[in-house]
Design an enzyme around this catalytic site. Structure first.
Site, PDB file in Angstrom:
ATOM      1  N   SER A  24       0.833  -1.211   0.000  1.00  0.00           N
ATOM      2  CA  SER A  24       0.000   0.000   0.000  1.00  0.00           C
ATOM      3  C   SER A  24       0.866   1.258   0.000  1.00  0.00           C
ATOM      4  CB  SER A  24      -0.887   0.018   1.251  1.00  0.00           C
ATOM      5  OG  SER A  24      -1.783  -1.056   1.238  1.00  0.00           O
ATOM      6  N   GLY A  96      -5.584  -4.094  -7.837  1.00  0.00           N
ATOM      7  CA  GLY A  96      -6.743  -3.256  -7.553  1.00  0.00           C
ATOM      8  C   GLY A  96      -6.322  -1.901  -7.014  1.00  0.00           C
ATOM      9  N   ASP A 322      -6.835  -8.398   4.235  1.00  0.00           N
ATOM     10  CA  ASP A 322      -6.081  -9.310   3.356  1.00  0.00           C
ATOM     11  C   ASP A 322      -5.537 -10.533   4.109  1.00  0.00           C
ATOM     12  OD1 ASP A 322      -6.578  -7.519   1.333  1.00  0.00           O
ATOM     13  OD2 ASP A 322      -4.649  -6.501   1.518  1.00  0.00           O
TER      14      ASP A 322
END
Ligand SMILES: O=C(O)C1=C[C@@H](OP(=O)(O)O)[C@@H](O)[C@H](O)C1
Ligand SMILES: C=C(OP(=O)(O)O)C(=O)O
Length: 457
Positions: A24, A96, A322
């Protein structure tokens, strides 16, 4: 494509390892570095396929992105609002995060860009970012159901919005905030359930003004538009979502003692650690510190025998979204029932993870039920039969979770394709085998799922 098999380790796992950089934070560092004036040097960037796609896309949009000889990445940004129209399609691969955040960036530039991705990404819902970006003035040309591939015509004069998230999603929040960067006025996102805040932290790090308040309706995040972002050094911590795999492996194999170094411990990412502690896991944080604004520590994990089943509340899901596949594998060896609520979002990840986990566990002899958005795994504290051949469905977390499970089942577990692992955790097999795991490629055509080949990880 390689078929992999994992088998019970000869002895406990032992040693220390460092997992690759946070996915991220890596995506965000490349994007914000590209929108800043001057140089951004990124240390510890995840060199996984997802993030490399973002690096290529930022180059296509006009930033200079270079991998330097010392292993760091250097980005020379163009400034907020100054990205150029890409001459080719932006292919975001399996990512994504890359696709959705970059749609936010492009939506507030007066340019047109085309986005696509792999067979997994083109199935995932994009309306969740397209709807707020449409409100800000962007226009889309997309297939039915608002999926990739799509064309995006960014707004010449984007409008600031105040948007309440209909799903708990850091990707949607981030797409709106990134569009808000080149939008005059204040862009506000209200999130009923807090999600990872790496975008807010990094926007501030690059010089933007971001306020966060607790409102009656949830967490209210506001960005003042059109700041001048200035290139900054970024130090990326190890990814807690990747650390989850060696952590669970150590908990599954009794007698293990493993140190996972330099793990990001942002409180909005530590739901798995909370859950593991509730299950009775022996995990301690050593050397806790703040590194470039993010809490980081080394995690010592000891496998002390079967853990106990717990109920994981729905409100914890965003902080460990996740990690459910690997938690479900651990639950298969716990004593009692583990009930995980609020997992609807797992259906729209790289694969339908609820189905993939349930089918995979069942094929290994584990009793598992999906009831709406709840996943229930029954364990009796003993090693499950194993023997499953897992369809990984272009999903790295499914591949890794079941390889970890195979370290503790009576018969080996195989996965049909190891390629997806490289999207988030390059070097996974070598690191796990380095602490004593047995994960090896299978040579196809040698009977059954084949025989074990030379270890090349
Ligand atoms: O913002 C991010 O970097 C991410 C947010 C989460 O997705 P959602 O925003 O869809 O929950 C997570 O599953 C993904 O791996 C990374
Ligand atoms: C869901 C994930 O990533 P993304 O949404 O970026 O594909 C993940 O890494 O588990």
């Amino acid at each position: 494509m390689t078929v992999l098999r994992s088998a019970a380790a000869a002895g406990p796992l032992a040693g220390d390892l460092t997992v690759p950089g946070d996915k991220s934070i890596s995506h965000r560092a490349l994007m914000l570095g590209s929108l800043a004036i001057g140089e951004t040097v990124i240390e510890g960037l995840l060199e996984g396929e997802d993030v490399l796609r973002t690096a290529v896309a930022m180059r296509q949009l006009g930033a200079e992105v270079a991998h330097r000889a010392d292993g760091t990445w250097q980005v020379r940004g163009v400034g907020v609002g100054a990205l150029v129209e890409p001459a080719q399609v932006l292919d975001m691969g399996n990512a994504g995060t890359g696709a959705r955040l970059l749609m936010g960036v492009v939506a507030a530039h007066p340019i047109t860009a085309f986005f696509t991705g792999d067979a997994s990404l083109v199935r995932r819902p994009m309306a969740r970012v397209m709807n707020p970006l449409r409100q800000m003035g962007a226009r889309f040309m997309a297939r039915a159901g608002d999926r990739l591939p799509l064309g995006l015509e960014g707004a010449a004069t984007p409008l600031p919005i105040s948007y309440r998230l209909p799903v708990a999603s850091a990707q949607v929040k981030s797409a709106i905030l990134l569009a808000g960067l080149n939008t005059a006025g204040r862009t506000t996102v209200i999130e009923p359930e807090p999600t990872r805040d790496h975008t807010e932290l990094m926007l501030r790090h690059f010089g933007a003004t971001v306020t966060v308040e607790d409102g009656a309706d949830g967490r209210v995040v506001s960005l003042t538009g059109q700041p001048e972002l200035v290139g900054r050094p970024v130090l990326v911590p190890g990814d807690p979502s990747s650390a989850a795999f060696p952590i669970v492996a150590a908990l599954l194999v009794e007698g293990s003692d493993v140190l996972v170094r330099n793990v990001g411990l942002n409180p909005l990412r530590t739901g798995l650690l909370t859950t593991l502690q509730e299950m009775g896991a022996a995990i301690t944080v050593e050397n806790g510190r703040i590194q470039a604004g993010e809490p980081v520590g080394d995690l010592r994990v000891r496998g002390t025998g079967p853990l106990k089943g717990v109920t994981v509340p729905a409100e914890r899901a965003p902080s460990m979204i996740d990690e459910y596949p690997v938690l479900a594998c651990l639950a298969a060896l716990a004593r009692g029932r583990t009930i995980m609520h609020g997992l609807g979002e797992l259906r729209v990840k790289e694969s339908d993870r609820l189905t993939a986990v349930a089918e995979g566990l069942a094929s290994c002899g584990v009793s598992v039920t999906v009831d709406g958005d709840t996943l229930i795994v029954e364990g009796d504290g003993l090693a499950p039969a194993g023997g499953g051949h897992i369809a990984t469905r272009l999903d790295h977390r499914i591949a890794m979770a079941f390889l970890v499970l195979g370290l503790a089942t009576r018969a080996p577990v195989t996965i049909d394709d190891d390629e997806a692992i490289g999207t988030s955790f390059p070097g996974f097999v070598g690191l796990l085998n380095g602490i004593g795991a047995h994960i090896a490629p299978i040579v196809e055509g040698a009977g059954g799922h084949g025989t074990e080949g030379a270890m090349t990880a």
